[in-house]
Design a protein around this motif. Structure first.
Motif, short mmCIF file in Angstrom:
data_model
loop_
_atom_site.label_atom_id
_atom_site.label_comp_id
_atom_site.label_asym_id
_atom_site.label_seq_id
_atom_site.Cartn_x
_atom_site.Cartn_y
_atom_site.Cartn_z
N LYS A 106 0.88 -1.17 0.00
CA LYS A 106 0.00 0.00 0.00
C LYS A 106 0.92 1.21 0.00
CE LYS A 106 -3.98 2.18 0.59
NZ LYS A 106 -5.09 2.15 -0.32
N GLY A 107 1.10 1.82 -1.15
CA GLY A 107 2.07 2.91 -1.28
C GLY A 107 3.45 2.36 -1.02
N LYS A 108 4.21 3.03 -0.18
CA LYS A 108 5.57 2.55 0.15
C LYS A 108 5.58 1.60 1.35
CE LYS A 108 6.49 6.70 2.79
NZ LYS A 108 7.28 7.87 3.00
N ASN A 109 4.41 1.35 1.93
CA ASN A 109 4.30 0.49 3.10
C ASN A 109 3.64 -0.83 2.75
OD1 ASN A 109 5.28 2.70 4.63
ND2 ASN A 109 3.22 3.51 4.81
N GLN A 110 3.49 -1.68 3.76
CA GLN A 110 2.77 -2.94 3.63
C GLN A 110 1.57 -2.89 4.55
OE1 GLN A 110 3.51 -6.10 1.98
NE2 GLN A 110 4.76 -4.74 0.72
N ARG A 111 0.41 -3.27 4.04
CA ARG A 111 -0.77 -3.41 4.88
C ARG A 111 -0.89 -4.88 5.26
NH1 ARG A 111 -4.46 1.11 4.27
NH2 ARG A 111 -3.06 2.80 4.81
N ILE A 112 -0.90 -5.12 6.54
CA ILE A 112 -1.02 -6.47 7.08
C ILE A 112 -2.48 -6.69 7.45
CG2 ILE A 112 -0.32 -8.04 8.92
CD1 ILE A 112 2.25 -6.16 9.12
N VAL A 124 -6.55 -4.53 10.32
CA VAL A 124 -5.58 -4.07 9.33
C VAL A 124 -4.51 -3.26 10.04
CG1 VAL A 124 -5.23 -2.77 7.19
CG2 VAL A 124 -7.39 -4.00 7.57
N LEU A 125 -3.25 -3.62 9.77
CA LEU A 125 -2.09 -2.92 10.33
C LEU A 125 -1.30 -2.31 9.18
CD1 LEU A 125 -0.87 -5.80 12.70
CD2 LEU A 125 -2.47 -3.95 13.24
N ASP A 126 -0.61 -1.23 9.45
CA ASP A 126 0.22 -0.58 8.44
C ASP A 126 1.68 -0.67 8.88
OD1 ASP A 126 0.19 0.97 5.93
OD2 ASP A 126 1.04 2.57 7.16
N ASP A 127 2.47 -1.46 8.16
CA ASP A 127 3.88 -1.67 8.51
C ASP A 127 4.70 -0.50 7.98
OD1 ASP A 127 6.49 -2.49 8.94
OD2 ASP A 127 6.08 -4.56 8.34
#
Length: 157
Positions: A106-112, A124-127
Motif C-alpha cells: 500500500k504505497g511505500k508500506n505494507q498493509r497487514i 488491518v495494520l500498516d507496517d
C-alpha cells in the motif's frame, strides 16, 4: 476449530442508549489495549496514528469505531464499536491457525491483514518499517466482501 476466545461485545444498550457513556467506555478499552499496554506484532512495536484527532482521541481509535470514505465525514459504526476489545487479542494471537494473515503493498508500506473468518472480523495494520500502526478493524457482513478477502488471502498463500 476456533481456539481464540474473544472478549464479549460491548453493547450500546448496556449504557441505556447514552452515547457519551458508551463512547467513553469503548475508548477506555482502546486506551488500555493500545496506549497503556504498548502492544507488539511479531516482535515489532505498535504505534498509533494520532492525527487527525477527534474529540481528543487518536485517528487510530476513530478508524476502529467509525466508517466513511472522507476522513472528516466518518460516522460511528455500532458493529465496530461493539468489537473494540477484539483487535488486541487478534493481533496478540496472530499465529493461531484460525486466523489468516497476509500483507499487501500500500504505497511505500505494507498493509497487514488479520482475517478472523469465523467471526467475520478483519484487523488491518500498516507496517512502517521500524514500527507498525494499527490502521483499522471492522466486522464484515456482506457475503461478497467475505469472498473478496478470502480471494486476497488465497492470492497471498
Amino acid at each position: 476449530m476456533n481456539p481464540l476466545s474473544l472478549p464479549l461485545l460491548i453493547l450500546f444498550e448496556h449504557y441505556k442508549g447514552v452515547w457519551d457513556d458508551y463512547f467513553e467506555a469503548i475508548y477506555e478499552v482502546f486506551h488500555q489495549d493500545f496506549v497503556l499496554s504498548k502492544p507488539v506484532f511479531r516482535g515489532k512495536r505498535l504505534g498509533l496514528k494520532r492525527y487527525p484527532e477527534y474529540d481528543g482521541k487518536s485517528a487510530t481509535f476513530w478508524h476502529m469505531i467509525s466508517t466513511g470514505d472522507q476522513e472528516d465525514e466518518r460516522v460511528p459504526d455500532i458493529r465496530r464499536c461493539e468489537r473494540i476489545a477484539w483487535p488486541k487479542p487478534i493481533i496478540d494471537n496472530c499465529d493461531e491457525p484460525c486466523l489468516k494473515v497476509w500483507a499487501e503493498p500500500k504505497g511505500k508500506n505494507q498493509r497487514i491483514h488479520i482475517w478472523f473468518e469465523n467471526e467475520n472480523y478483519l484487523v488491518v495494520l500498516d507496517d512502517r518499517g521500524n514500527y507498525i500502526l494499527p490502521w483499522t478493524a471492522f466486522y464484515i457482513q456482506e457475503e461478497h466482501k467475505k469472498k473478496k478477502y478470502n480471494k486476497r488471502w488465497e492470492r497471498y498463500k
